[in-house]
Write a protein that holds these residues in place. Structure first.
Motif, PDB file in Angstrom:
ATOM      1  N   SER A  94       0.799  -1.219   0.000  1.00 26.38           N
ATOM      2  CA  SER A  94       0.000   0.000   0.000  1.00 26.38           C
ATOM      3  C   SER A  94       0.833   1.272   0.000  1.00 26.38           C
ATOM      4  O   SER A  94       0.300   2.358  -0.217  1.00 26.38           O
ATOM      5  CB  SER A  94      -0.927   0.010   1.228  1.00 26.38           C
ATOM      6  OG  SER A  94      -0.157  -0.067   2.415  1.00 26.38           O
ATOM      7  N   THR A 190      -8.044   6.103  -1.133  1.00 24.69           N
ATOM      8  CA  THR A 190      -7.785   6.692   0.180  1.00 24.69           C
ATOM      9  C   THR A 190      -6.997   5.685   0.998  1.00 24.69           C
ATOM     10  O   THR A 190      -6.767   4.556   0.547  1.00 24.69           O
ATOM     11  CB  THR A 190      -9.103   7.070   0.901  1.00 24.69           C
ATOM     12  OG1 THR A 190      -8.796   7.774   2.104  1.00 24.69           O
ATOM     13  CG2 THR A 190      -9.916   5.824   1.237  1.00 24.69           C
ATOM     14  N   GLY A 191      -6.598   6.058   2.196  1.00 28.72           N
ATOM     15  CA  GLY A 191      -5.843   5.140   3.030  1.00 28.72           C
ATOM     16  C   GLY A 191      -6.729   4.105   3.690  1.00 28.72           C
ATOM     17  O   GLY A 191      -7.933   4.297   3.853  1.00 28.72           O
ATOM     18  N   VAL A 192      -6.126   2.998   4.054  1.00 30.56           N
ATOM     19  CA  VAL A 192      -6.815   1.924   4.765  1.00 30.56           C
ATOM     20  C   VAL A 192      -5.993   1.578   5.999  1.00 30.56           C
ATOM     21  O   VAL A 192      -4.776   1.405   5.916  1.00 30.56           O
ATOM     22  CB  VAL A 192      -6.989   0.670   3.889  1.00 30.56           C
ATOM     23  CG1 VAL A 192      -7.693  -0.431   4.673  1.00 30.56           C
ATOM     24  CG2 VAL A 192      -7.741   0.998   2.609  1.00 30.56           C
ATOM     25  N   GLY A 193      -6.655   1.487   7.136  1.00 32.41           N
ATOM     26  CA  GLY A 193      -5.928   1.183   8.361  1.00 32.41           C
ATOM     27  C   GLY A 193      -6.697   0.259   9.278  1.00 32.41           C
ATOM     28  O   GLY A 193      -7.898   0.045   9.107  1.00 32.41           O
ATOM     29  N   MET A 198      -5.717   4.578  12.502  1.00 26.85           N
ATOM     30  CA  MET A 198      -6.583   5.301  11.594  1.00 26.85           C
ATOM     31  C   MET A 198      -6.149   6.762  11.482  1.00 26.85           C
ATOM     32  O   MET A 198      -5.527   7.317  12.373  1.00 26.85           O
ATOM     33  CB  MET A 198      -8.031   5.228  12.075  1.00 26.85           C
ATOM     34  CG  MET A 198      -8.614   3.827  12.069  1.00 26.85           C
ATOM     35  SD  MET A 198      -8.839   3.181  10.398  1.00 26.85           S
ATOM     36  CE  MET A 198     -10.224   4.194   9.860  1.00 26.85           C
ATOM     37  N   TYR A 202      -9.547   7.871   6.391  1.00 24.33           N
ATOM     38  CA  TYR A 202      -9.126   6.497   6.144  1.00 24.33           C
ATOM     39  C   TYR A 202     -10.309   5.542   6.246  1.00 24.33           C
ATOM     40  O   TYR A 202     -11.281   5.794   6.956  1.00 24.33           O
ATOM     41  CB  TYR A 202      -8.068   6.064   7.161  1.00 24.33           C
ATOM     42  CG  TYR A 202      -6.646   6.334   6.741  1.00 24.33           C
ATOM     43  CD1 TYR A 202      -6.317   7.487   6.035  1.00 24.33           C
ATOM     44  CD2 TYR A 202      -5.625   5.452   7.060  1.00 24.33           C
ATOM     45  CE1 TYR A 202      -5.012   7.743   5.660  1.00 24.33           C
ATOM     46  CE2 TYR A 202      -4.310   5.693   6.698  1.00 24.33           C
ATOM     47  CZ  TYR A 202      -4.010   6.843   5.993  1.00 24.33           C
ATOM     48  OH  TYR A 202      -2.719   7.086   5.627  1.00 24.33           O
ATOM     49  N   CYS A 230     -13.936   7.601   0.211  1.00 22.14           N
ATOM     50  CA  CYS A 230     -14.145   7.942   1.618  1.00 22.14           C
ATOM     51  C   CYS A 230     -14.984   6.836   2.253  1.00 22.14           C
ATOM     52  O   CYS A 230     -15.588   6.021   1.545  1.00 22.14           O
ATOM     53  CB  CYS A 230     -14.847   9.293   1.741  1.00 22.14           C
ATOM     54  SG  CYS A 230     -16.524   9.328   1.066  1.00 22.14           S
TER      55      CYS A 230
END
Length: 243
Positions: A94, A190-193, A198, A202, A230
């Motif tokens: 990622s 977008t980011g993933v956590g 987070m 995310y 989102c």
């Protein structure tokens, strides 16, 4: 075909994104198989999923990104699970921030492309024959929005690798427009956590996993790209469009 009769192979299932998908699929009653080169990651995955679902999780040591190994892994998989009805491909990484292109080597670029594109291609070529001719089966690619823009200075090679994965998915949609298997792409912009890591905007990997598992479960779409920018998009872009 009920969920309990379906076997989902999650490629990259021991990673952050993949583990959320694996847990959600297991919680929905699917049997799930995960292949990884790292046994410690498989152990963490087994400890992460719901205890009541562990018997439905099959983990296998192996490398699905190398042509001279993937067929052996494939035969081992089929020996253990008997069949595969669905594939979720979440291969690669990622994040990469190795610096601007003029500071990198050809070896660096080759590694990025190998990780993001070559492994996706090798795995698709090996495992898609298990599902491609059945309209009850699915093949879902998880890709990233880095392929459409530079995330920040120093991440250029990530953009190159992610863009190649996007192009590969486009080629598959256009080369095989009449494929019976439900082939789709979830593009995460977008980011993933995990819940403990987070940031604003995310996606929680558990929420993402639930959305992807529902897409696989419903089988209402094919040759479609679902772009998620989102957390709200998980519902409006994936879930509501597949009622």
């Amino acid at each position: 075909m009920s969920n309990s009769d379906r076997v989902v192979l999650v490629l990259g299932g021991a990673g952050t994104v993949g583990s959320g998908i694996v847990k959600a699929l297991l919680d929905k009653g699917f049997k799930v198989a995960v292949i990884s080169r790292d046994n410690s990651r498989l152990e963490r995955l087994r400890a992460f999923v719901s205890p009541s679902t562990k018997d439905n999780l099959v983990t296998i040591m192996g490398n699905v990104g190398l042509e001279d190994e993937v067929e052996q892994v494939k035969q081992q998989l089929l020996k253990q699970v008997g069949k595969v009805t669905d594939v979720v491909s979440s291969l690669g990484f990622s994040w990469w921030q190795g610096g601007p292109p003029h500071t990198q080597t050809l070896k660096d670029l080759h590694w990025v492309i190998e990780t993001l594109l070559f492994s996706t291609f090798v795995a698709w070529k090996a495992f898609s024959p298990l599902v491609r001719d059945d309209s009850n089966c699915t093949y879902t690619f998880i890709t990233g929005g880095a392929g459409e823009k530079l995330l920040m200075p120093g991440t250029g090679f990530l953009t190159v690798g992610a863009a190649s994965s996007l192009a590969f998915c486009q080629v598959l949609r256009e080369e095989y427009p009449e494929l019976p298997c439900k082939m789709n792409q979830v593009n995460i912009d977008t980011g993933v956590g995990t819940p403990d890591r987070m940031a604003p905007g995310y996606l929680n990997h558990l929420d993402l996993g639930e959305a992807v598992a529902t897409l696989v479960e419903r089988r209402n779409a094919s040759h479609t790209v679902f772009t998620v920018r989102c957390p709200a998009d998980l519902k409006t872009v994936i879930l509501e469009k597949n009622l």
